[in-house]
Scaffold this motif. Structure first.
Motif, short mmCIF file in Angstrom:
data_model
loop_
_atom_site.label_atom_id
_atom_site.label_comp_id
_atom_site.label_asym_id
_atom_site.label_seq_id
_atom_site.Cartn_x
_atom_site.Cartn_y
_atom_site.Cartn_z
N ASP A 271 -36.82 -17.89 34.63
CA ASP A 271 -36.67 -16.47 34.76
C ASP A 271 -37.79 -15.78 34.99
O ASP A 271 -37.82 -14.69 35.86
CB ASP A 271 -35.93 -15.91 33.64
CG ASP A 271 -34.41 -16.07 33.67
OD1 ASP A 271 -33.74 -16.84 34.64
OD2 ASP A 271 -33.68 -15.37 32.95
N PHE A 272 -38.69 -16.23 34.24
CA PHE A 272 -39.98 -15.66 34.13
C PHE A 272 -40.74 -15.73 35.46
O PHE A 272 -41.61 -14.84 36.00
CB PHE A 272 -41.17 -16.17 32.91
CG PHE A 272 -40.79 -15.46 31.60
CD1 PHE A 272 -40.84 -14.11 31.48
CD2 PHE A 272 -40.60 -16.29 30.43
CE1 PHE A 272 -40.47 -13.39 30.32
CE2 PHE A 272 -40.03 -15.56 29.21
CZ PHE A 272 -40.30 -14.23 29.09
N SER A 273 -40.61 -17.02 36.09
CA SER A 273 -41.22 -17.24 37.37
C SER A 273 -40.64 -16.23 38.46
O SER A 273 -41.47 -15.77 39.25
CB SER A 273 -40.73 -18.58 37.67
OG SER A 273 -41.24 -19.08 39.21
N ILE B 97 -34.20 -10.76 25.62
CA ILE B 97 -35.26 -10.31 26.42
C ILE B 97 -34.64 -9.15 27.28
O ILE B 97 -35.35 -8.31 27.60
CB ILE B 97 -35.77 -11.46 27.36
CG1 ILE B 97 -36.55 -12.55 26.44
CG2 ILE B 97 -36.65 -11.07 28.34
CD1 ILE B 97 -36.99 -13.81 27.18
N ILE C 274 -35.46 -20.06 30.53
CA ILE C 274 -36.29 -18.99 30.51
C ILE C 274 -37.52 -18.84 31.30
O ILE C 274 -37.75 -18.09 31.88
CB ILE C 274 -36.59 -18.81 29.04
CG1 ILE C 274 -35.17 -18.41 28.16
CG2 ILE C 274 -37.49 -17.56 28.76
CD1 ILE C 274 -34.73 -17.05 28.68
N LEU C 275 -38.10 -20.23 31.29
CA LEU C 275 -39.38 -20.18 32.30
C LEU C 275 -38.94 -19.72 33.89
O LEU C 275 -39.95 -19.16 34.42
CB LEU C 275 -39.97 -21.54 32.04
CG LEU C 275 -40.44 -21.77 30.51
CD1 LEU C 275 -41.06 -23.14 30.73
CD2 LEU C 275 -41.74 -20.83 30.22
N LEU D 169 -39.21 -13.55 37.80
CA LEU D 169 -39.66 -11.91 37.64
C LEU D 169 -41.02 -11.52 37.96
O LEU D 169 -41.36 -10.70 38.74
CB LEU D 169 -39.69 -11.60 36.15
CG LEU D 169 -38.44 -11.47 35.43
CD1 LEU D 169 -38.38 -11.41 33.87
CD2 LEU D 169 -37.76 -10.19 35.90
N PHE D 170 -41.85 -12.64 38.02
CA PHE D 170 -43.32 -12.51 38.50
C PHE D 170 -43.33 -12.57 39.81
O PHE D 170 -44.16 -11.73 40.57
CB PHE D 170 -44.07 -13.81 38.13
CG PHE D 170 -45.66 -13.98 38.53
CD1 PHE D 170 -46.47 -12.88 38.11
CD2 PHE D 170 -45.95 -14.79 39.54
CE1 PHE D 170 -47.66 -12.97 38.54
CE2 PHE D 170 -47.29 -14.67 40.08
CZ PHE D 170 -48.21 -13.92 39.75
N LYS E 107 -32.34 -14.99 26.55
CA LYS E 107 -32.10 -14.44 27.70
C LYS E 107 -31.68 -12.82 27.52
O LYS E 107 -32.21 -11.93 27.92
CB LYS E 107 -31.34 -15.06 28.66
CG LYS E 107 -31.22 -14.30 29.89
CD LYS E 107 -30.27 -15.20 30.99
CE LYS E 107 -29.96 -14.39 32.28
NZ LYS E 107 -31.10 -14.27 33.06
#
Length: 203
Positions: A178-180, A12, A175-176, A182-183, A9
């Protein structure tokens, strides 16, 4: 596993914020010029906020309101996008969340993360020591530019209700996830919506 996720994290956050500042620099410059040309005062708005474990830091945002707005009218509260303290360009910046972009500097410095609970001011709605044990969990990670509460409810519910989403994020973090978030944040920016609650619009 959580420790590994936290290390990833931070990597990134660092490289993401650095790359973001470089790529978005033309937009940042244009916004700065528009703010300076349309209202008196500085381009940036800096304010003390509570970070990880209650540590105070200064958040950086594009100024969207008149100078000393927190000392005028309803202070920290914004009941609608028509608040006369919001500048013309500020209304657009707030609706699209572009006013948040300078926080990439906070992320680069390690004071914030791209994803995490939004940082409140030190004295409202509570002082750090006034949060109960459950609520303090939201301070176990660095505050974020966006977060679960931002994509789920933003400011359409009370602060106490938003804390429940913040704690949920802390407990489910990976992390996944977090990406969700952000999207979903990207989708919110593309399709702006009301960010105000009648009696609580602290952002």
């Amino acid at each position: 596993m959580r420790k590994i996720n936290l290390i990833i994290k931070r990597l990134i956050d660092f490289f993401g914020s650095l790359l973001g500042l470089i790529i978005l620099s033309p937009i940042l410059i244009i916004i700065a010029i528009l703010i300076k040309a349309t209202s008196k005062g500085p381009v940036f708005f800096k304010q003390e906020r509570l970070g990880k474990n209650g540590k105070v830091f200064k958040i950086i945002k594009f100024r969207t309101m008149v100078v000393n707005a927190e000392k005028i009218g309803s202070g920290l509260f914004l009941k609608s996008e028509n608040d006369n303290r919001i500048t013309k360009i500020g209304k657009f910046l707030r609706a699209t969340s572009l006013d948040e972009l300078p926080q990439l500097i906070n992320v680069l410095l390690g004071q914030m993360s791209l994803v995490g609970p939004r940082p409140p001011v030190p004295y409202h709605p509570y002082k750090y020591e006034d949060y109960n044990e459950f609520q303090r969990k939201r301070f176990l990670m660095k505050p974020g530019m966006t977060g679960l509460a931002q994509v789920k409810v933003r400011n359409s519910v009370s602060w106490d209700e938003r804390i429940r989403y913040d704690v949920e994020y802390i407990e489910k973090f990976n992390i996944l996830f977090d990406f969700s978030i952000l999207f979903k944040t990207f989708l919110k920016v593309v399709k702006p919506e009301s960010i105000y609650l009648q009696d609580n619009a602290q952002k």
